[in-house]
Motif scaffolding. Structure first.
Motif, mmCIF file in Angstrom:
data_model
loop_
_atom_site.group_PDB
_atom_site.id
_atom_site.type_symbol
_atom_site.label_atom_id
_atom_site.label_comp_id
_atom_site.label_asym_id
_atom_site.label_seq_id
_atom_site.Cartn_x
_atom_site.Cartn_y
_atom_site.Cartn_z
ATOM 1 N N THR A 1 0.841 -1.186 0.000
ATOM 2 C CA THR A 1 0.000 0.000 0.000
ATOM 3 C C THR A 1 0.875 1.234 0.000
ATOM 4 O OG1 THR A 1 -1.947 1.027 0.967
ATOM 5 C CG2 THR A 1 -0.321 0.173 2.509
ATOM 6 N N THR B 1 -10.039 -4.746 1.410
ATOM 7 C CA THR B 1 -11.472 -4.983 1.576
ATOM 8 C C THR B 1 -11.831 -6.369 1.070
ATOM 9 O OG1 THR B 1 -11.750 -2.645 1.123
ATOM 10 C CG2 THR B 1 -13.747 -3.982 1.167
ATOM 11 N N SER C 1 -20.562 1.056 3.197
ATOM 12 C CA SER C 1 -19.729 1.994 2.456
ATOM 13 C C SER C 1 -18.316 1.954 3.012
ATOM 14 C CB SER C 1 -20.312 3.400 2.597
ATOM 15 O OG SER C 1 -19.467 4.346 1.976
ATOM 16 N N GLY D 1 -13.888 3.173 2.012
ATOM 17 C CA GLY D 1 -12.827 3.593 1.106
ATOM 18 C C GLY D 1 -12.535 5.073 1.129
ATOM 19 N N GLU D 2 -13.531 5.872 1.391
ATOM 20 C CA GLU D 2 -13.361 7.325 1.433
ATOM 21 C C GLU D 2 -14.616 7.876 2.102
ATOM 22 O OE1 GLU D 2 -14.075 9.155 -2.384
ATOM 23 O OE2 GLU D 2 -14.856 7.282 -3.148
ATOM 24 N N PRO D 3 -14.558 9.150 2.495
ATOM 25 C CA PRO D 3 -15.755 9.717 3.116
ATOM 26 C C PRO D 3 -16.920 9.688 2.127
ATOM 27 C CG PRO D 3 -13.846 11.154 3.425
ATOM 28 C CD PRO D 3 -13.441 10.100 2.437
ATOM 29 N N ASP E 1 -21.179 2.676 7.448
ATOM 30 C CA ASP E 1 -20.033 3.397 6.899
ATOM 31 C C ASP E 1 -18.823 2.993 7.730
ATOM 32 O OD1 ASP E 1 -18.139 5.184 6.019
ATOM 33 O OD2 ASP E 1 -19.360 6.970 6.343
ATOM 34 N N TRP F 1 -11.660 2.115 7.970
ATOM 35 C CA TRP F 1 -10.525 1.256 8.313
ATOM 36 C C TRP F 1 -9.471 1.377 7.237
ATOM 37 C CZ3 TRP F 1 -9.996 -3.967 5.981
ATOM 38 C CH2 TRP F 1 -10.945 -4.228 4.995
ATOM 39 N N THR G 1 -5.816 -0.691 5.132
ATOM 40 C CA THR G 1 -5.027 -1.901 4.871
ATOM 41 C C THR G 1 -4.316 -2.329 6.157
ATOM 42 O OG1 THR G 1 -4.638 -1.036 2.656
ATOM 43 C CG2 THR G 1 -3.231 -2.854 3.369
ATOM 44 N N GLU G 2 -3.802 -1.347 6.873
ATOM 45 C CA GLU G 2 -3.019 -1.614 8.071
ATOM 46 C C GLU G 2 -3.863 -2.177 9.215
ATOM 47 O OE1 GLU G 2 -3.051 1.128 6.268
ATOM 48 O OE2 GLU G 2 -1.055 1.995 6.047
ATOM 49 N N ALA H 1 -3.131 7.206 12.141
ATOM 50 C CA ALA H 1 -3.813 6.638 10.978
ATOM 51 C C ALA H 1 -3.414 7.307 9.670
ATOM 52 C CB ALA H 1 -5.326 6.742 11.179
ATOM 53 N N ASP I 1 -4.965 10.060 8.720
ATOM 54 C CA ASP I 1 -6.170 10.782 8.312
ATOM 55 C C ASP I 1 -6.391 11.972 9.237
ATOM 56 O OD1 ASP I 1 -6.785 9.024 6.313
ATOM 57 O OD2 ASP I 1 -8.499 8.112 7.303
ATOM 58 N N ILE J 1 -14.467 11.589 9.164
ATOM 59 C CA ILE J 1 -13.170 11.532 8.490
ATOM 60 C C ILE J 1 -13.131 12.631 7.435
ATOM 61 C CG2 ILE J 1 -11.579 10.095 7.143
ATOM 62 C CD1 ILE J 1 -12.234 8.928 9.931
ATOM 63 N N LYS K 1 -6.584 9.461 -2.866
ATOM 64 C CA LYS K 1 -7.621 8.431 -2.954
ATOM 65 C C LYS K 1 -8.430 8.662 -4.222
ATOM 66 C CE LYS K 1 -7.875 5.502 0.395
ATOM 67 N NZ LYS K 1 -8.665 4.275 0.409
#
Ligand code: WT7
Length: 636
Positions: A269, A316, A390, A392-394, A416, A419, A421-422, A502, A504, A516, A525
């Protein structure tokens, strides 16, 4: 702070959406607060309870060993294998005749696997891998389309204790080659192609290019999907279907006994700087974490049909297409191709035809389908849906409402899930009984705590943006960065010692709900796909015309963010629209179509710090016509 903030979330709605009595009635877990309190007071007890629902060859002596942070160990002393839970355990129960996987190809082909059939094919392929010399601890690169064999390949590796490294099929030669080199895989698995938007994605061709420069690769196994002509190199390349007919492919294979902390897979990643890094996940803690989260958040039942519409090539897919649904004994649905092929109703027709109960997808897909209007979904009976998800992104509130009203008929709560990859598993997420606010992942999962910190590490006041950190260890957490434990410590645990950074930015509202905002590092992203500026920039400078390049993400209506590149040309090259196009194509060919910049701009210089670091924040502010912020470190 908000360098890479996803601008789409700024219009935040604060109304609460309460679950209906039907939803509460059906929910496995009705009292969220009670379990949250129990887990908060008794972290190890909570996770031990979850772990006890799974099968182990030998129990743990200690749930959590936190004596050497941040190298946490879970279920110390236990012996297990995730495959024992995903496949073996079901063979002795009535689940052996249940569908594990329903697969639909873009061109209309359909295949189904019962737990019995899936187990048999995994055993056969595990034996093939063994015959090719793959041993416990060896790395295997998997570069495949969304077909059942990608699942089978991953499971077969895990079964024999090999470490899979899946490279997303949308990546191209540079990305694939770098990942094979770093992992030093001996065996690679691919296909003659896959169908996407009515065209064949030529994976084998890309694999051929990549392995030219990868001396560790001895064998390439090729699944036939399209029947198109591909190059097969004698002595190196073998057809999957040929090998699976041989006596080496016996349907009996013992599952390797692993330590709980033995590696299961690595997944590359993009991070703050430099090359993508391989996040390492293990058998024991990971299986417990993904099992518990899927169980509580999507509340899967034996009669459910679950569709996680991600690609198995991303985390995912690893956690919630391949491993967790099988551990739960669920029926998973998988579709090979594009959501709009041949028409924008493809997904809705699949939901109707296969009676999908839970759909888990990304905001970009929702926004992409939303633009075709309501008449497409309205043509289909979507009443089988019970829950939506949902990731991957907000998710912007407009897309949230459309998804909720048009797809979910107003009756399906949207989970929603925030999370990474880590993290391996959902970290900030509702469960079906939690009141929702469109655009917020609500609160941390059981046993977890999150904080918003300012630069100095003080808690930010409610409603104020800051760095998102997690403060408790969790079982599915990454164990390290493959071959680079220092980077693991530096990147995730050093800014605020003892807390997981994170990457973020986020805020917490007065109800304790988390929002987020976006990445604070050099991650872009694009349609939920995580790309590093460094990878894009190095693809750009590999073109003879480019002396220097910088990439940033700017807001895009459908993709969330789109890549904008800024290039300084070498002497002798003139800026032109044709050259800009050529550079976009170049990045697409080298790194992958998902990394193709939206726009390439030619500039005479790039804003840099005195130490020579490109200030992407300044580029971004300029592109948006915003104030440049603190430029005290900008070189003269
Ligand atoms: C980054 C991690 C984890 C599966 C796919 C992404 C963003 C992820 C959400 C969400 C807002 C989200 C974050 C995170 N992200 N889920 N529900 N709401 N943002 O995994 O590729 O490792 O990316 O995706 O920025 O840090 P990934």
């Amino acid at each position: 702070m908000s360098e890479s903030a996803a601008e789409t979330t700024t219009a935040i709605a604060s109304e609460m959406i309460y679950p209906s009595s039907d939803v509460i009635e059906r929910a496995r877990l009705k009292d969220w607060d009670a379990l949250a309190r129990y887990a908060a007071d008794n972290l190890e007890g909570f996770w031990a309870d979850e772990a006890s629902e799974l099968g182990w060859y030998q129990p743990w002596e200690k749930v959590l060993d936190d004596s050497n942070p941040p190298f946490f160990r879970w279920f110390v002393g236990a012996k297990c294998n995730i495959i024992h839970n995903a496949l073996d355990r079901h063979q002795a129960t009535e689940r052996r005749n249940k569908l594990a996987l329903i697969w639909v190809g873009e061109n209309g082909s359909v295949r189904t696997y019962s737990y019995f059939a899936l187990n048999r094919e995994v055993n056969q392929f595990a034996n093939v891998l063994k015959a090719m010399g793959v041993k416990k601890g060896d790395r295997v690169t998997i570069y495949m389309p969304r077909i059942p064999e990608i699942v089978i390949a991953m499971l077969a590796c895990a079964k024999i204790g090999a470490v899979h490294s899946v490279v997303y099929g949308g990546f191209s030669v540079d990305a694939l080659q770098g990942r094979i080199e770093d992992s030093e895989s001996k065996v690679a698995i691919t296909a003659d192609g896959g169908w996407m938007n009515g065209k064949v994605v030529e994976l084998k061709k890309t694999m051929d290019e990549a392995v030219k420069h990868c001396p560790t690769i001895e064998t390439v196994l090729v699944v036939q999907r399209t029947g198109h002509q591909v190059n097969m190199e004698t002595g190196r390349d073998y057809w999957y279907h040929d090998l699976m007919k041989l006596p080496i492919a016996s349907p009996k294979c013992a599952t390797e006994v692993m330590d709980a902390d033995d590696p299961l897979y690595m997944l590359y990643t993009s991070g703050t700087t430099g090359r993508p890094k391989a996040i390492l996940h293990v058998h024991g803690g990971y299986m417990v974490g993904i099992y518990a989260t899927l169980k509580y958040v999507f509340d899967l039942r034996d009669d459910d049909r679950w569709w996680c519409a991600a690609d198995p090539g991303w985390v995912t897919g690893h956690s919630y297409i391949v491993y967790a649904p099988l551990i739960m004994g669920a029926t998973s649905f998988m579709y090979e191709g594009a959501p709009t092929y041949p028409y924008p109703n493809r997904w809705w027709s699949l939901i109707e035809k296969y009676g999908i109960n839970v759909l888990y997808t990304a905001p970009t897909a929702i926004r992409g389908l939303m633009r075709f209007g309501e008449s497409w979904p309205h043509r289909h009976d979507l009443s089988s849906l019970r829950l939506l998800g949902s990731v991957g992104e907000p998710i912007n509130p407009e897309a949230w409402r459309w998804y909720h009203r048009v797809i979910g008929g107003g009756r399906c709560p949207i989970m929603d899930t925030w999370w990474q990859t880590e993290t391996g598993m959902f970290m900030i997420t509702p469960t079906p009984v939690v009141p929702l606010k469109p655009g917020s992942g609500t609160r941390p999962f059981f046993g977890q705590e999150a904080e918003i910190l300012d630069e100095a590490g003080n808690p930010a006041p409610d409603e104020e943006e800051g760095y998102l950190v997690l403060t408790k260890p969790w079982p599915a957490m990454m164990r390290t960065i493959y071959k680079d434990p220092d980077r693991y410590v530096r990147q995730y645990w050093s800014k605020y010692p003892g807390k997981y950074l994170a990457g973020d930015s986020a805020r917490r509202d007065k109800d304790g709900y988390f929002w987020i905002i976006g990445r604070v590092d050099d991650v872009i992203k694009v349609s939920g796909y995580r790309l590093g500026t460094a990878e894009i920039e190095s693809a750009l400078v590999s073109h003879p015309a480019v002396a220097e390049a910088a990439a940033i993400g700017l807001a895009h209506e459908i993709k969330g963010q789109a890549i904008h590149a800024f290039c300084i040309l070498r002497q002798g090259y003139q800026p032109s629209p044709a050259l800009a196009d050529e550079l976009r194509t170049h990045v697409g060919q080298h790194l992958g179509p998902i990394a193709k910049p939206e726009a390439v701009n030619f500039v005479d210089k790039l804003p840099k710090t005195r130490s020579g670091k490109i200030m992407r924040r300044v580029l971004k502010a300029r592109a948006q016509g915003l104030p440049e912020g603190d430029v005290s470190t900008l070189e003269e």
